[in-house]
Design a protein around this motif. Structure first.
Motif, PDB file in Angstrom:
ATOM      1  N   LEU A 139       0.825  -1.197   0.000  1.00 42.87           N
ATOM      2  CA  LEU A 139       0.000   0.000   0.000  1.00 42.87           C
ATOM      3  C   LEU A 139       0.867   1.257   0.000  1.00 42.87           C
ATOM      4  O   LEU A 139       1.773   1.392   0.812  1.00 42.87           O
ATOM      5  CB  LEU A 139      -0.921  -0.008   1.226  1.00 42.87           C
ATOM      6  CG  LEU A 139      -1.899   1.141   1.369  1.00 42.87           C
ATOM      7  CD1 LEU A 139      -2.864   1.199   0.181  1.00 42.87           C
ATOM      8  CD2 LEU A 139      -2.684   0.982   2.667  1.00 42.87           C
ATOM      9  N   GLY A 140       0.597   2.151  -0.926  1.00 34.80           N
ATOM     10  CA  GLY A 140       1.268   3.449  -0.972  1.00 34.80           C
ATOM     11  C   GLY A 140       0.400   4.474  -0.266  1.00 34.80           C
ATOM     12  O   GLY A 140      -0.210   4.177   0.762  1.00 34.80           O
ATOM     13  N   ASP A 141       0.288   5.665  -0.835  1.00 34.91           N
ATOM     14  CA  ASP A 141      -0.538   6.701  -0.228  1.00 34.91           C
ATOM     15  C   ASP A 141      -2.017   6.336  -0.307  1.00 34.91           C
ATOM     16  O   ASP A 141      -2.476   5.724  -1.275  1.00 34.91           O
ATOM     17  CB  ASP A 141      -0.329   8.046  -0.928  1.00 34.91           C
ATOM     18  CG  ASP A 141       1.020   8.672  -0.596  1.00 34.91           C
ATOM     19  OD1 ASP A 141       1.750   8.121   0.251  1.00 34.91           O
ATOM     20  OD2 ASP A 141       1.340   9.726  -1.180  1.00 34.91           O
ATOM     21  N   GLU A 142      -2.745   6.729   0.724  1.00 31.64           N
ATOM     22  CA  GLU A 142      -4.191   6.516   0.781  1.00 31.64           C
ATOM     23  C   GLU A 142      -4.846   7.871   1.043  1.00 31.64           C
ATOM     24  O   GLU A 142      -4.512   8.541   2.021  1.00 31.64           O
ATOM     25  CB  GLU A 142      -4.529   5.537   1.900  1.00 31.64           C
ATOM     26  CG  GLU A 142      -5.997   5.256   2.044  1.00 31.64           C
ATOM     27  CD  GLU A 142      -6.282   4.195   3.100  1.00 31.64           C
ATOM     28  OE1 GLU A 142      -7.444   4.118   3.512  1.00 31.64           O
ATOM     29  OE2 GLU A 142      -5.366   3.462   3.499  1.00 31.64           O
ATOM     30  N   THR A 143      -5.749   8.267   0.150  1.00 34.17           N
ATOM     31  CA  THR A 143      -6.416   9.560   0.265  1.00 34.17           C
ATOM     32  C   THR A 143      -7.885   9.347   0.592  1.00 34.17           C
ATOM     33  O   THR A 143      -8.595   8.636  -0.119  1.00 34.17           O
ATOM     34  CB  THR A 143      -6.303  10.358  -1.043  1.00 34.17           C
ATOM     35  OG1 THR A 143      -4.914  10.507  -1.379  1.00 34.17           O
ATOM     36  CG2 THR A 143      -6.934  11.736  -0.914  1.00 34.17           C
ATOM     37  N   THR A 144      -8.328   9.978   1.671  1.00 32.17           N
ATOM     38  CA  THR A 144      -9.738   9.943   2.056  1.00 32.17           C
ATOM     39  C   THR A 144     -10.296  11.347   1.876  1.00 32.17           C
ATOM     40  O   THR A 144      -9.765  12.310   2.425  1.00 32.17           O
ATOM     41  CB  THR A 144      -9.904   9.502   3.528  1.00 32.17           C
ATOM     42  OG1 THR A 144      -9.337   8.195   3.669  1.00 32.17           O
ATOM     43  CG2 THR A 144     -11.372   9.481   3.931  1.00 32.17           C
ATOM     44  N   THR A 145     -11.356  11.447   1.075  1.00 26.38           N
ATOM     45  CA  THR A 145     -12.010  12.735   0.818  1.00 26.38           C
ATOM     46  C   THR A 145     -13.423  12.673   1.361  1.00 26.38           C
ATOM     47  O   THR A 145     -14.178  11.749   1.044  1.00 26.38           O
ATOM     48  CB  THR A 145     -12.035  13.049  -0.687  1.00 26.38           C
ATOM     49  OG1 THR A 145     -10.681  13.067  -1.165  1.00 26.38           O
ATOM     50  CG2 THR A 145     -12.677  14.391  -0.965  1.00 26.38           C
ATOM     51  N   GLU A 146     -13.742  13.659   2.198  1.00 27.61           N
ATOM     52  CA  GLU A 146     -15.076  13.718   2.790  1.00 27.61           C
ATOM     53  C   GLU A 146     -15.767  15.007   2.345  1.00 27.61           C
ATOM     54  O   GLU A 146     -15.165  16.081   2.372  1.00 27.61           O
ATOM     55  CB  GLU A 146     -14.981  13.632   4.305  1.00 27.61           C
ATOM     56  CG  GLU A 146     -14.398  12.296   4.735  1.00 27.61           C
ATOM     57  CD  GLU A 146     -14.326  12.112   6.228  1.00 27.61           C
ATOM     58  OE1 GLU A 146     -15.220  11.439   6.758  1.00 27.61           O
ATOM     59  OE2 GLU A 146     -13.382  12.649   6.833  1.00 27.61           O
ATOM     60  N   TYR A 147     -17.017  14.836   1.939  1.00 24.33           N
ATOM     61  CA  TYR A 147     -17.832  15.941   1.461  1.00 24.33           C
ATOM     62  C   TYR A 147     -18.741  16.358   2.609  1.00 24.33           C
ATOM     63  O   TYR A 147     -19.572  15.571   3.061  1.00 24.33           O
ATOM     64  CB  TYR A 147     -18.656  15.510   0.239  1.00 24.33           C
ATOM     65  CG  TYR A 147     -17.762  15.100  -0.920  1.00 24.33           C
ATOM     66  CD1 TYR A 147     -17.505  15.983  -1.957  1.00 24.33           C
ATOM     67  CD2 TYR A 147     -17.154  13.848  -0.945  1.00 24.33           C
ATOM     68  CE1 TYR A 147     -16.670  15.620  -3.004  1.00 24.33           C
ATOM     69  CE2 TYR A 147     -16.315  13.481  -1.986  1.00 24.33           C
ATOM     70  CZ  TYR A 147     -16.081  14.363  -3.007  1.00 24.33           C
ATOM     71  OH  TYR A 147     -15.244  14.004  -4.036  1.00 24.33           O
ATOM     72  N   GLY A 148     -18.546  17.596   3.084  1.00 26.90           N
ATOM     73  CA  GLY A 148     -19.301  18.071   4.238  1.00 26.90           C
ATOM     74  C   GLY A 148     -20.804  18.039   4.014  1.00 26.90           C
ATOM     75  O   GLY A 148     -21.290  18.001   2.886  1.00 26.90           O
ATOM     76  N   LYS A 149     -21.541  18.047   5.116  1.00 28.73           N
ATOM     77  CA  LYS A 149     -23.010  18.045   5.042  1.00 28.73           C
ATOM     78  C   LYS A 149     -23.522  19.271   4.297  1.00 28.73           C
ATOM     79  O   LYS A 149     -24.626  19.264   3.766  1.00 28.73           O
ATOM     80  CB  LYS A 149     -23.605  18.008   6.453  1.00 28.73           C
ATOM     81  CG  LYS A 149     -23.214  16.784   7.248  1.00 28.73           C
ATOM     82  CD  LYS A 149     -24.195  15.680   7.046  1.00 28.73           C
ATOM     83  CE  LYS A 149     -23.852  14.518   7.970  1.00 28.73           C
ATOM     84  NZ  LYS A 149     -24.003  13.246   7.354  1.00 28.73           N
ATOM     85  N   ASP A 150     -22.688  20.332   4.231  1.00 30.37           N
ATOM     86  CA  ASP A 150     -23.086  21.574   3.561  1.00 30.37           C
ATOM     87  C   ASP A 150     -22.858  21.548   2.051  1.00 30.37           C
ATOM     88  O   ASP A 150     -23.223  22.487   1.353  1.00 30.37           O
ATOM     89  CB  ASP A 150     -22.328  22.760   4.162  1.00 30.37           C
ATOM     90  CG  ASP A 150     -20.814  22.657   3.964  1.00 30.37           C
ATOM     91  OD1 ASP A 150     -20.296  21.542   3.775  1.00 30.37           O
ATOM     92  OD2 ASP A 150     -20.151  23.707   4.006  1.00 30.37           O
ATOM     93  N   VAL A 151     -22.282  20.464   1.518  1.00 32.65           N
ATOM     94  CA  VAL A 151     -21.952  20.410   0.090  1.00 32.65           C
ATOM     95  C   VAL A 151     -23.224  20.288  -0.745  1.00 32.65           C
ATOM     96  O   VAL A 151     -24.095  19.456  -0.481  1.00 32.65           O
ATOM     97  CB  VAL A 151     -20.986  19.251  -0.221  1.00 32.65           C
ATOM     98  CG1 VAL A 151     -20.824  19.052  -1.725  1.00 32.65           C
ATOM     99  CG2 VAL A 151     -19.625  19.522   0.409  1.00 32.65           C
ATOM    100  N   VAL A 152     -23.292  21.131  -1.790  1.00 34.93           N
ATOM    101  CA  VAL A 152     -24.386  21.104  -2.756  1.00 34.93           C
ATOM    102  C   VAL A 152     -23.767  20.787  -4.115  1.00 34.93           C
ATOM    103  O   VAL A 152     -22.761  21.398  -4.496  1.00 34.93           O
ATOM    104  CB  VAL A 152     -25.127  22.465  -2.808  1.00 34.93           C
ATOM    105  CG1 VAL A 152     -26.202  22.455  -3.881  1.00 34.93           C
ATOM    106  CG2 VAL A 152     -25.720  22.792  -1.436  1.00 34.93           C
TER     107      VAL A 152
END
Length: 167
Positions: free
Chosen positions: A59-72
Protein backbone atom coordinates in the motif's frame (compact mmCIF):
# COMPACT_ATOMS: atom_id res chain seq x y z
CA UNK A 1 -32.74 8.42 -14.12
CA UNK A 2 -29.99 6.02 -13.14
CA UNK A 3 -28.52 8.09 -10.30
CA UNK A 4 -26.96 6.16 -7.41
CA UNK A 5 -28.93 6.82 -4.23
CA UNK A 6 -26.87 4.91 -1.66
CA UNK A 7 -24.09 2.39 -1.35
CA UNK A 8 -20.44 2.11 -2.30
CA UNK A 9 -18.95 1.77 -5.77
CA UNK A 10 -15.58 -0.01 -5.91
CA UNK A 11 -13.19 0.58 -8.83
CA UNK A 12 -9.81 -1.02 -9.50
CA UNK A 13 -7.30 0.39 -11.98
CA UNK A 14 -4.67 -1.79 -13.60
CA UNK A 15 -1.55 -0.37 -15.21
CA UNK A 16 1.85 -1.25 -16.57
CA UNK A 17 4.71 -1.16 -14.10
CA UNK A 18 8.39 -1.93 -14.52
CA UNK A 19 9.76 -4.43 -12.03
CA UNK A 20 13.39 -5.33 -11.52
CA UNK A 21 14.52 -8.67 -10.13
CA UNK A 22 17.59 -9.20 -7.90
CA UNK A 23 19.75 -9.82 -10.98
CA UNK A 24 18.81 -6.41 -12.37
CA UNK A 25 16.58 -7.76 -15.15
CA UNK A 26 13.66 -5.41 -15.85
CA UNK A 27 10.25 -6.57 -16.91
CA UNK A 28 7.02 -4.69 -17.63
CA UNK A 29 3.97 -6.28 -16.02
CA UNK A 30 0.29 -5.40 -15.63
CA UNK A 31 -0.97 -5.09 -12.07
CA UNK A 32 -3.32 -3.16 -9.84
CA UNK A 33 -2.01 0.37 -9.31
CA UNK A 34 -5.02 2.00 -7.64
CA UNK A 35 -8.42 1.26 -6.16
CA UNK A 36 -11.21 3.56 -5.09
CA UNK A 37 -14.39 3.30 -3.06
CA UNK A 38 -17.00 6.03 -3.54
CA UNK A 39 -19.78 6.10 -0.93
CA UNK A 40 -23.19 7.64 -1.65
CA UNK A 41 -25.98 8.66 0.72
CA UNK A 42 -29.26 10.33 -0.25
CA UNK A 43 -28.15 10.52 -3.86
CA UNK A 44 -24.86 12.34 -3.29
CA UNK A 45 -21.22 11.46 -2.75
CA UNK A 46 -20.26 11.66 0.91
CA UNK A 47 -16.82 10.01 0.91
CA UNK A 48 -14.14 8.63 -1.39
CA UNK A 49 -11.16 6.50 -0.41
CA UNK A 50 -8.39 6.03 -2.98
CA UNK A 51 -5.48 3.68 -2.38
CA UNK A 52 -2.33 3.78 -4.51
CA UNK A 53 -0.18 0.65 -4.74
CA UNK A 54 3.60 0.43 -5.04
CA UNK A 55 5.26 -1.77 -7.66
CA UNK A 56 5.68 -4.50 -5.00
CA UNK A 57 1.89 -4.28 -4.42
CA UNK A 58 2.31 -2.84 -0.93
CA UNK A 59 0.00 0.00 0.00
CA UNK A 60 1.27 3.45 -0.97
CA UNK A 61 -0.54 6.70 -0.23
CA UNK A 62 -4.19 6.52 0.78
CA UNK A 63 -6.42 9.56 0.27
CA UNK A 64 -9.74 9.94 2.06
CA UNK A 65 -12.01 12.74 0.82
CA UNK A 66 -15.08 13.72 2.79
CA UNK A 67 -17.83 15.94 1.46
CA UNK A 68 -19.30 18.07 4.24
CA UNK A 69 -23.01 18.04 5.04
CA UNK A 70 -23.09 21.57 3.56
CA UNK A 71 -21.95 20.41 0.09
CA UNK A 72 -24.39 21.10 -2.76
CA UNK A 73 -23.88 19.43 -6.15
CA UNK A 74 -25.09 20.59 -9.58
CA UNK A 75 -26.94 18.31 -12.03
CA UNK A 76 -23.61 17.04 -13.43
CA UNK A 77 -22.34 16.06 -9.98
CA UNK A 78 -19.89 18.95 -9.61
CA UNK A 79 -19.61 20.76 -6.29
CA UNK A 80 -21.49 24.08 -6.30
CA UNK A 81 -20.85 25.06 -2.70
CA UNK A 82 -19.64 23.67 0.60
CA UNK A 83 -16.50 22.20 2.11
CA UNK A 84 -14.51 19.20 0.91
CA UNK A 85 -11.70 17.79 3.08
CA UNK A 86 -8.98 15.40 1.85
CA UNK A 87 -6.46 13.66 4.07
CA UNK A 88 -3.45 11.72 2.76
CA UNK A 89 -1.88 8.93 4.82
CA UNK A 90 1.38 7.28 3.78
CA UNK A 91 4.57 5.64 4.91
CA UNK A 92 7.36 7.55 6.62
CA UNK A 93 10.63 6.30 8.08
CA UNK A 94 11.19 7.19 11.74
CA UNK A 95 13.82 6.33 14.32
CA UNK A 96 12.24 4.06 16.92
CA UNK A 97 14.55 2.90 19.72
CA UNK A 98 17.52 3.86 17.55
CA UNK A 99 16.34 1.84 14.54
CA UNK A 100 14.69 2.95 11.30
CA UNK A 101 11.08 1.87 11.21
CA UNK A 102 8.45 2.50 8.54
CA UNK A 103 5.14 3.70 9.97
CA UNK A 104 1.91 4.95 8.39
CA UNK A 105 0.79 8.41 9.36
CA UNK A 106 -0.98 11.51 8.14
CA UNK A 107 1.11 13.34 5.51
CA UNK A 108 -1.18 16.25 4.64
CA UNK A 109 -4.71 17.53 4.86
CA UNK A 110 -6.47 19.85 2.40
CA UNK A 111 -9.71 21.77 2.87
CA UNK A 112 -11.39 23.15 -0.27
CA UNK A 113 -14.12 25.75 0.12
CA UNK A 114 -16.57 26.11 -2.76
CA UNK A 115 -19.07 28.83 -3.58
CA UNK A 116 -20.82 29.91 -6.77
CA UNK A 117 -19.86 26.57 -8.42
CA UNK A 118 -16.12 27.18 -8.06
CA UNK A 119 -13.24 26.81 -5.62
CA UNK A 120 -12.88 29.93 -3.51
CA UNK A 121 -10.14 28.84 -1.12
CA UNK A 122 -7.75 25.95 -0.55
CA UNK A 123 -5.85 25.32 2.68
CA UNK A 124 -3.23 22.55 2.78
CA UNK A 125 -1.44 21.56 5.98
CA UNK A 126 1.64 19.33 5.67
CA UNK A 127 2.81 17.20 8.61
CA UNK A 128 6.40 16.40 9.59
CA UNK A 129 7.49 12.85 10.45
CA UNK A 130 7.11 13.68 14.16
CA UNK A 131 3.51 14.79 13.36
CA UNK A 132 4.31 18.41 14.14
CA UNK A 133 2.90 20.95 11.71
CA UNK A 134 4.90 21.43 8.53
CA UNK A 135 4.26 23.96 5.78
CA UNK A 136 0.80 25.42 5.45
CA UNK A 137 -0.34 26.92 2.17
CA UNK A 138 -3.46 29.02 1.68
CA UNK A 139 -4.63 29.74 -1.86
CA UNK A 140 -7.44 32.16 -2.63
CA UNK A 141 -9.29 32.27 -5.93
CA UNK A 142 -10.77 35.76 -6.48
CA UNK A 143 -14.05 36.14 -8.40
CA UNK A 144 -11.98 37.44 -11.35
CA UNK A 145 -10.50 33.95 -11.91
CA UNK A 146 -12.26 32.21 -14.82
CA UNK A 147 -12.67 28.41 -14.81
CA UNK A 148 -13.69 26.19 -17.74
CA UNK A 149 -16.37 23.48 -17.55
CA UNK A 150 -13.78 20.96 -16.26
CA UNK A 151 -12.71 23.28 -13.44
CA UNK A 152 -9.40 24.28 -15.00
CA UNK A 153 -8.30 27.92 -14.65
CA UNK A 154 -8.55 29.74 -17.97
CA UNK A 155 -7.54 33.22 -16.83
CA UNK A 156 -6.96 35.29 -13.73
CA UNK A 157 -4.55 35.39 -10.83
CA UNK A 158 -4.64 33.21 -7.74
CA UNK A 159 -2.79 34.11 -4.58
CA UNK A 160 -0.94 31.57 -2.42
CA UNK A 161 0.73 32.20 0.91
CA UNK A 162 3.01 29.55 2.41
CA UNK A 163 4.05 29.56 6.02
CA UNK A 164 6.26 27.14 7.89
CA UNK A 165 8.94 26.73 10.46
CA UNK A 166 12.39 28.18 9.88
CA UNK A 167 15.33 26.63 11.68
Amino acid sequence: QGQIQSGTVHTEVEGSVVKEDKAGKKETVRQKVRESDVTYESGKVVKTVTKEFNTDLTLGDETTTEYGKDVVFDAQGRVKSGTVTSTVVGDVTKKVNGKDEVVRQKLRSTVLSYGSSRVEKSVTQEFNTDLSLGEKSVTTYPASVVFDAQGQIQSGTVHTEVEGSVV
